[in-house]
Every structure is written in structure tokens, then in C-alpha cells.
Scaffold this active site. Structure first.
Site, PDB file in Angstrom:
ATOM      1  N   CYS A  74       2.019  -8.730   7.449  1.00 19.98           N
ATOM      2  CA  CYS A  74       0.665  -8.179   7.433  1.00 19.98           C
ATOM      3  C   CYS A  74      -0.413  -9.163   7.864  1.00 19.98           C
ATOM      4  CB  CYS A  74       0.335  -7.643   6.048  1.00 19.98           C
ATOM      5  SG  CYS A  74       0.525  -8.893   4.777  1.00 19.98           S
ATOM      6  N   CYS A 116       0.839  -1.200   0.000  1.00 22.63           N
ATOM      7  CA  CYS A 116       0.000   0.000   0.000  1.00 22.63           C
ATOM      8  C   CYS A 116       0.877   1.254   0.000  1.00 22.63           C
ATOM      9  CB  CYS A 116      -0.890   0.009   1.236  1.00 22.63           C
ATOM     10  SG  CYS A 116      -2.120  -1.300   1.239  1.00 22.63           S
ATOM     11  N   CYS A 153       2.236   2.856   3.255  1.00 15.93           N
ATOM     12  CA  CYS A 153       3.041   1.950   4.079  1.00 15.93           C
ATOM     13  C   CYS A 153       4.274   1.433   3.342  1.00 15.93           C
ATOM     14  CB  CYS A 153       2.182   0.777   4.545  1.00 15.93           C
ATOM     15  SG  CYS A 153       0.766   1.292   5.525  1.00 15.93           S
TER      16      CYS A 153
HETATM   17 FE1  SF4 Z   1      -2.361  -1.375   3.524  1.00 17.82          FE
HETATM   18 FE2  SF4 Z   1      -1.833  -2.663   5.840  1.00 17.82          FE
HETATM   19 FE3  SF4 Z   1      -0.964  -0.129   5.378  1.00 17.82          FE
HETATM   20 FE4  SF4 Z   1      -3.549  -0.638   5.795  1.00 17.82          FE
HETATM   21  S1  SF4 Z   1      -1.852  -0.900   7.263  1.00 17.82           S
HETATM   22  S2  SF4 Z   1      -2.710   0.737   4.254  1.00 17.82           S
HETATM   23  S3  SF4 Z   1      -3.761  -2.586   4.689  1.00 17.82           S
HETATM   24  S4  SF4 Z   1      -0.325  -2.042   4.313  1.00 17.82           S
END
Ligand code: SF4
Length: 262
Positions: free
Chosen positions: A232, A204, A207
Site C-alpha cells: 500500500c 480496509c 480491499c
Molecule cells: Fe483502504 Fe487502500 Fe483499499 Fe483505499 S485502496 S480502501 S486505502 S486498502
């Protein structure tokens, strides 16, 4: 069924090492005894596997988890890949109600405030959709590599995922990143434009950051957290223990709210 699949995982694991990635995929499809699903993040490893599946017309369902927070370059690659191979990559999305609760509880970027909030977000946007992606599958293909991080260094080529009751296969587990880069270049496999900007592992957008010279491959993922905890929840250990996910109403949501700019 679980005992049979556990036994089969051990058998495949023993014979897997001498095979090419394509032979591994063919063997898995033949032996799995049910539907086989490949979940792609559209990273370079996954693009290699997608190429092997689509170019050889293997009976594997190719799916991706659209978290809603991906880079524009990732969406562009998704489209480009479908156009090149003339095949659809099936999308799975977070449940609308769970996502609304998550964002309203801990904020749009709540994952920066506490590790449990990050896991909550991954839980709603990735782990729950993954469960739907794998429902009914006998085999799950991933693009994991042993040298990607310390967390993955002792994983097998094939294992039994006890939590999900299926065989998990990593057909390029022993490939190096350089070998994968060479393969994709030779075969004309489309790859994410961000890889050329030092984004080696791409998830993402909020992140993921580019890595600096000398940093490990996955250093750009959740870089604000302790290294050994940066997974994750999609991948569980051999005992079937998933990363904790109490997604819908985090106990400490109020604490996160207090930390937001008022
Ligand atoms: Fe994506 Fe996990 Fe970041 Fe949420 S915490 S934006 S799902 S990587």
C-alpha cells in the site's frame, strides 16, 4: 543525523536477533535518540506489540490510521483494546479536501478500476496520514513478519528508512503466525474477531477478503491485483523508494469514470 541513524540501524540489527520482542522494544526506545512511534493496524501481530508496549508502560506513541473504510470488527477491537489497557490509541485521518477530491475524481470504490486508482486511494487514506504520524519520530515500530509475503521475505529486523530519515524496527519479524496466535491466547490479548473467519491479514473492508485453504496469508488483500504489487505504499525499500502516489488528481480519472455504470 541521517548518517548516525543509518549507522545505529546497522548496529541494532546485528544485536537484535538474540533478543526477545520485549527486549528489542526496550533496546530501540533506549537507543533511538528521540520519539518512537508504533503504527498499529490492529491485526494480530500489532496487537501483540501493543500488548508489550502498554503492559510494560514503554514510552512509545501508539497510533493508527483510520482510513474510514475499516471493518466494524476493527473499530470494536480498537475500543476493546483501549478499555483493556486504559490507554488511548491516537487516530490519524485523511485530509478532508484530498479525500473529497479523490472520491469525486475516481468514485467511492475507484480502487477496483485500476492499480493507480488503488494507489491513489492508499495514498490519501494511508500514506499521507502516516507521514504525519511519523513526523518528528526517530524510530518507527511495525508488526511486519518475514514470512507474510514474498515482498517481505528479505527484509531486516531493523533498517534505516531513507525516505523518512528514521530507524524502522520490526520486533516480531522472525515470529511465525502460530507463535503469535499462541502468545496472544496465553496473555489474553484481544484480537480481531475476523481472524477466526479466515481473514488473516486485515485492512480496509472493501480491499480484504477471507483466504481459502492453502492460500498465502496476504492473498486476501487487493486480491484482484498482481501478487507482487500488493503493497500500500506505507513500507518503502532500502533505497527509500515509496510506491508512486500522485493522489489528488489521477491523470486517468476520466477513463475510470467511463467504466462506471451510467
Ligand atoms: Fe483502504 Fe487502500 Fe483499499 Fe483505499 S485502496 S480502501 S486505502 S486498502
Amino acid at each position: 543525523m541521517c548518517a548516525e541513524r543509518r549507522h545505529l540501524a546497522g548496529e541494532l540489527n546485528a544485536g537484535f536477533v538474540a533478543l526477545t520482542p520485549l527486549e528489542r522494544l526496550r533496546t530501540l526506545v533506549k537507543r533511538a535518540g528521540g520519539p518512537v512511534v508504533f503504527t498499529t493496524s490492529l491485526g494480530i501481530e500489532d496487537q501483540m506489540i501493543t500488548h508489550l508496549i502498554f503492559a510494560n508502560d514503554l514510552p512509545v506513541q501508539v497510533k493508527t490510521l483510520d482510513t474510514g473504510r475499516l471493518f466494524p470488527q476493527t473499530y470494536a477491537l480498537w475500543r476493546e483494546t483501549e478499555e483493556k489497557y486504559g490507554r488511548r490509541i491516537k487516530a490519524l485521518y485523511p485530509q478532508a479536501e484530498a479525500l473529497e477530491t479523490l472520491v469525486n475524481d475516481q468514485g467511492i470504490d475507484g480502487f477496483y478500476y485500476a492499480p493507480e486508482f488503488r494507489k491513489n486511494c492508499c495514498g490519501v487514506r494511508k500514506v499521507e496520514p502516516l507521514a504525519r504520524a511519523l513526523a518528528g519520530a526517530a524510530g518507527w515500530i511495525t508488526g511486519l513478519r518475514r514470512d507474510q509475503s514474498a515482498n517481505r521475505s528479505d527484509m531486516d529486523f531493523v533498517s534505516f528508512d531513507g525516505a523518512r530519515g528514521l530507524i524502522k524496527a520490526n520486533p516480531i519479524f522472525d515470529w511465525t503466525r502460530d507463535a503469535i496466535v499462541a502468545f496472544t491466547a496465553e496473555q489474553g490479548v484481544p484480537v480481531n474477531a475476523l481472524h477466526a473467519k479466515n481473514f488473516l491479514s486485515i485492512g480496509c473492508a472493501p480491499c480484504t477478503r477471507a483466504i481459502r485453504p492453502g492460500e498465502p496469508e496476504r492473498a486476501g488483500r487487493w486480491w484482484w491485483e498482481e501478487e507482487t504489487k500488493r503493497e500500500c505504499g506505507l513500507h518503502v525499500d532500502d533505497a527509500g523508494r515509496p510506491v508512486r502516489n500522485d493522489a489528488h488528481r489521477p491523470a486517468s480519472a476520466d477513463a475510470a469514470f467511463e467504466r462506471l455504470p451510467q
